[in-house]
Scaffold this motif. Sequence first.
Motif, PDB file in Angstrom:
ATOM      1  N   LYS A 433       0.835  -1.203   0.000  1.00 25.81           N
ATOM      2  CA  LYS A 433       0.000   0.000   0.000  1.00 25.81           C
ATOM      3  C   LYS A 433       0.869   1.253   0.000  1.00 25.81           C
ATOM      4  O   LYS A 433       0.604   2.221  -0.717  1.00 25.81           O
ATOM      5  CB  LYS A 433      -0.939   0.001   1.218  1.00 25.81           C
ATOM      6  N   GLU A 434       1.930   1.200   0.790  1.00 26.68           N
ATOM      7  CA  GLU A 434       2.850   2.340   0.870  1.00 26.68           C
ATOM      8  C   GLU A 434       3.573   2.537  -0.462  1.00 26.68           C
ATOM      9  O   GLU A 434       3.832   3.669  -0.889  1.00 26.68           O
ATOM     10  CB  GLU A 434       3.861   2.098   2.000  1.00 26.68           C
ATOM     11  N   ILE A 436       2.385   1.797  -3.474  1.00 23.60           N
ATOM     12  CA  ILE A 436       1.427   2.407  -4.415  1.00 23.60           C
ATOM     13  C   ILE A 436       1.232   3.879  -4.083  1.00 23.60           C
ATOM     14  O   ILE A 436       1.185   4.736  -4.982  1.00 23.60           O
ATOM     15  CB  ILE A 436       0.083   1.635  -4.387  1.00 23.60           C
ATOM     16  N   LYS A 437       1.164   4.179  -2.795  1.00 24.02           N
ATOM     17  CA  LYS A 437       0.989   5.572  -2.349  1.00 24.02           C
ATOM     18  C   LYS A 437       2.172   6.431  -2.803  1.00 24.02           C
ATOM     19  O   LYS A 437       2.005   7.558  -3.290  1.00 24.02           O
ATOM     20  CB  LYS A 437       0.871   5.610  -0.814  1.00 24.02           C
ATOM     21  N   THR A 438       3.379   5.892  -2.667  1.00 22.61           N
ATOM     22  CA  THR A 438       4.593   6.612  -3.088  1.00 22.61           C
ATOM     23  C   THR A 438       4.567   6.876  -4.590  1.00 22.61           C
ATOM     24  O   THR A 438       4.901   7.977  -5.052  1.00 22.61           O
ATOM     25  CB  THR A 438       5.857   5.807  -2.698  1.00 22.61           C
ATOM     26  N   ALA A 439       4.155   5.872  -5.360  1.00 24.80           N
ATOM     27  CA  ALA A 439       4.070   6.031  -6.822  1.00 24.80           C
ATOM     28  C   ALA A 439       3.094   7.152  -7.180  1.00 24.80           C
ATOM     29  O   ALA A 439       3.392   8.001  -8.039  1.00 24.80           O
ATOM     30  CB  ALA A 439       3.632   4.720  -7.459  1.00 24.80           C
ATOM     31  N   LEU A 440       1.942   7.176  -6.524  1.00 25.41           N
ATOM     32  CA  LEU A 440       0.941   8.213  -6.784  1.00 25.41           C
ATOM     33  C   LEU A 440       1.444   9.600  -6.399  1.00 25.41           C
ATOM     34  O   LEU A 440       1.167  10.591  -7.075  1.00 25.41           O
ATOM     35  CB  LEU A 440      -0.364   7.889  -6.029  1.00 25.41           C
ATOM     36  N   LYS A 466      -4.522 -14.745   4.759  1.00 25.74           N
ATOM     37  CA  LYS A 466      -4.915 -13.889   3.631  1.00 25.74           C
ATOM     38  C   LYS A 466      -5.558 -12.606   4.155  1.00 25.74           C
ATOM     39  O   LYS A 466      -6.556 -12.657   4.865  1.00 25.74           O
ATOM     40  CB  LYS A 466      -5.885 -14.626   2.701  1.00 25.74           C
ATOM     41  N   HIS A 467      -4.971 -11.467   3.816  1.00 26.79           N
ATOM     42  CA  HIS A 467      -5.502 -10.160   4.197  1.00 26.79           C
ATOM     43  C   HIS A 467      -6.103  -9.507   2.958  1.00 26.79           C
ATOM     44  O   HIS A 467      -5.543  -9.601   1.874  1.00 26.79           O
ATOM     45  CB  HIS A 467      -4.373  -9.264   4.736  1.00 26.79           C
ATOM     46  N   HIS A 468      -7.231  -8.818   3.130  1.00 28.15           N
ATOM     47  CA  HIS A 468      -7.857  -8.172   1.974  1.00 28.15           C
ATOM     48  C   HIS A 468      -6.920  -7.130   1.376  1.00 28.15           C
ATOM     49  O   HIS A 468      -6.386  -6.274   2.067  1.00 28.15           O
ATOM     50  CB  HIS A 468      -9.180  -7.495   2.378  1.00 28.15           C
ATOM     51  N   PHE A 469      -6.706  -7.222   0.069  1.00 28.88           N
ATOM     52  CA  PHE A 469      -5.898  -6.223  -0.646  1.00 28.88           C
ATOM     53  C   PHE A 469      -6.229  -6.289  -2.123  1.00 28.88           C
ATOM     54  O   PHE A 469      -6.069  -7.326  -2.760  1.00 28.88           O
ATOM     55  CB  PHE A 469      -4.395  -6.446  -0.441  1.00 28.88           C
ATOM     56  N   ASP A 470      -6.703  -5.183  -2.650  1.00 26.64           N
ATOM     57  CA  ASP A 470      -7.093  -5.086  -4.056  1.00 26.64           C
ATOM     58  C   ASP A 470      -6.344  -3.896  -4.659  1.00 26.64           C
ATOM     59  O   ASP A 470      -6.526  -2.765  -4.218  1.00 26.64           O
ATOM     60  CB  ASP A 470      -8.611  -4.884  -4.130  1.00 26.64           C
ATOM     61  N   ASP A 471      -5.482  -4.160  -5.649  1.00 28.69           N
ATOM     62  CA  ASP A 471      -4.642  -3.096  -6.225  1.00 28.69           C
ATOM     63  C   ASP A 471      -5.472  -1.931  -6.763  1.00 28.69           C
ATOM     64  O   ASP A 471      -5.182  -0.772  -6.470  1.00 28.69           O
ATOM     65  CB  ASP A 471      -3.758  -3.655  -7.352  1.00 28.69           C
ATOM     66  N   MET A 472      -6.496  -2.230  -7.558  1.00 32.31           N
ATOM     67  CA  MET A 472      -7.295  -1.161  -8.158  1.00 32.31           C
ATOM     68  C   MET A 472      -8.049  -0.372  -7.089  1.00 32.31           C
ATOM     69  O   MET A 472      -8.101   0.864  -7.132  1.00 32.31           O
ATOM     70  CB  MET A 472      -8.267  -1.737  -9.191  1.00 32.31           C
ATOM     71  N   GLU A 473      -8.616  -1.098  -6.133  1.00 29.87           N
ATOM     72  CA  GLU A 473      -9.333  -0.459  -5.021  1.00 29.87           C
ATOM     73  C   GLU A 473      -8.394   0.468  -4.242  1.00 29.87           C
ATOM     74  O   GLU A 473      -8.758   1.583  -3.864  1.00 29.87           O
ATOM     75  CB  GLU A 473      -9.851  -1.579  -4.103  1.00 29.87           C
ATOM     76  N   THR A 474      -7.165  -0.008  -4.026  1.00 25.28           N
ATOM     77  CA  THR A 474      -6.156   0.777  -3.282  1.00 25.28           C
ATOM     78  C   THR A 474      -5.775   2.036  -4.050  1.00 25.28           C
ATOM     79  O   THR A 474      -5.646   3.120  -3.460  1.00 25.28           O
ATOM     80  CB  THR A 474      -4.906  -0.094  -3.007  1.00 25.28           C
ATOM     81  N   VAL A 476      -7.630   3.711  -6.251  1.00 26.69           N
ATOM     82  CA  VAL A 476      -8.773   4.633  -6.209  1.00 26.69           C
ATOM     83  C   VAL A 476      -8.851   5.323  -4.840  1.00 26.69           C
ATOM     84  O   VAL A 476      -8.994   6.550  -4.749  1.00 26.69           O
ATOM     85  CB  VAL A 476     -10.101   3.884  -6.522  1.00 26.69           C
ATOM     86  N   GLU A 477      -8.728   4.539  -3.783  1.00 31.67           N
ATOM     87  CA  GLU A 477      -8.825   5.059  -2.412  1.00 31.67           C
ATOM     88  C   GLU A 477      -7.697   6.067  -2.116  1.00 31.67           C
ATOM     89  O   GLU A 477      -7.935   7.167  -1.612  1.00 31.67           O
ATOM     90  CB  GLU A 477      -8.740   3.869  -1.446  1.00 31.67           C
ATOM     91  N   LEU A 478      -6.449   5.693  -2.478  1.00 28.74           N
ATOM     92  CA  LEU A 478      -5.299   6.570  -2.199  1.00 28.74           C
ATOM     93  C   LEU A 478      -5.311   7.829  -3.043  1.00 28.74           C
ATOM     94  O   LEU A 478      -4.958   8.912  -2.561  1.00 28.74           O
ATOM     95  CB  LEU A 478      -3.990   5.807  -2.416  1.00 28.74           C
ATOM     96  N   SER A 479      -5.724   7.705  -4.314  1.00 28.03           N
ATOM     97  CA  SER A 479      -5.742   8.896  -5.187  1.00 28.03           C
ATOM     98  C   SER A 479      -6.760   9.902  -4.684  1.00 28.03           C
ATOM     99  O   SER A 479      -6.549  11.114  -4.782  1.00 28.03           O
ATOM    100  CB  SER A 479      -5.987   8.511  -6.645  1.00 28.03           C
ATOM    101  N   LYS A 480      -7.869   9.423  -4.116  1.00 35.22           N
ATOM    102  CA  LYS A 480      -8.879  10.334  -3.535  1.00 35.22           C
ATOM    103  C   LYS A 480      -8.308  11.045  -2.308  1.00 35.22           C
ATOM    104  O   LYS A 480      -8.479  12.258  -2.127  1.00 35.22           O
ATOM    105  CB  LYS A 480     -10.147   9.554  -3.148  1.00 35.22           C
TER     106      LYS A 480
END
Length: 484
Positions: A433-434, A436-440, A466-474, A476-480
Amino acid sequence: MKDLLYKVNIRELMGNPLVEISTVEFDSRKVAESTLFVAQSGTQVDGHDFIDKAIELGAVAIVCEKKPAQIQDHVTYVVVENSSIALGIIASNLYGNPTEKLKLIGITGTNGKTTTATLTYNLLESLGFATILVSTIRILIHGKEYPSSHTTPDILTLNKIFSEAVEAGCEYAVMEVSSHGIHQNRIAGLHFQVGVFSNISHDHLDYHKTFAEYIKAKKKFFDELPKSSHSLTNIDDKNGIVMLQNTDSTRHSYALKTDADFKARILENQFDGMLMLLDGKEFWTPLIGQFNAYNLLAVYSIARILGFDQEEILTSLSKLKTVDGRFQSIITENGIVAIVDYAHTPDALENVLNTIQNIRTRNEKLITVVGCGGDRDKTKRPEMAKIASNESDLAIFTSDNPRSEDPEAILAEMEVGVEPQNFRKTLKITDRKEAIKTALKMADRGDIILVAGKGHETYQEIKGVKHHFDDMETIVELSKQLNK
């Protein structure tokens, strides 16, 4: 039991072949009264070690490759050459040979199986035919979804769902066929109308050990197709022709670069789709990139082999959308192009990055976020890091289902592949998650971010959990969050 043993190659039979059977199992823990237990020589455990336990639990018949030292009078023993093949035939007989009542299409290859299978299913459904899809993402019977956990489910499960498909009125079936499934005879007893080979590249060497063994496993699928079947191969792949060397099936080929029975080429390629020339006809598709051109051409070729009209196929093909997690793109609120793709092999990652390079203007940055799964083929880790750092303006290495391995150790193995001139344009951020956040944060309007490796997966597997993690969802959420 004699009905279940129809077409099974029996070496020796001891006991009553007319014994009544209530169920068939290959897992001794599931055995109940009146069960036929099939003892398989597995890769991890040997089912022959559990014959006595199965009899204790109520098994009245045993199918095995090795006759047990102790024979029990009340039990029927069937000795066969290969228990896995026998299980396939028995499973098919148990459910009334459902694949003889379906036109079954099997798709194998390293990359593109899920997309090609899903697009074929969608095409057949759009043409008005009830169809079943068996893929890594999902099992669909004429629109109704069932859970899916493996590329190729066990043969009892497969025959059960195929029989349900027949009951639901399905005429066609489309399934992914994995190299593991072929090697372990998990498709034995199935009747394929069409077998398709997409391509082969570096993958699953943790299981097959050598590339030659991996090719051999794929080839076995085509070697075993009967005369009544059709085989379709991508001859732009140098191993495409190898697949057809010993098959008795009717042979067909497709290609973008060489002469073949079915041909296509890309006329225009953009982030919102591409224009293709397919067998002399132009058509527009919202799918992007050369790898998708191969997938679409394979789907078109399958439909033509099945006897559908060219115009009808192209009209339906042009309306098909991309598959979840396969070059799935969005433009974020601040104008960044974000792409999620399942690319988890060197070849797939290179294909996706080449597609982006062919479309981009070079006035924007390309940032790639990528990792490698734990407990899987380690030799591809440095290769994937090398490709990502060569083809991107910035490569961020991160976790991708580390499973039982230490995520830091995986990243260290990836970094070995980075060439010295690319050190300055790589980052290592273990938390996905971090990363993806850095990339954004580092991207500006018009820049491109590729998040590779997980695609459609909606979880991260860490230490068996298994922990919930969806790349596209992440994304969208981080860009907002970052745009507030």
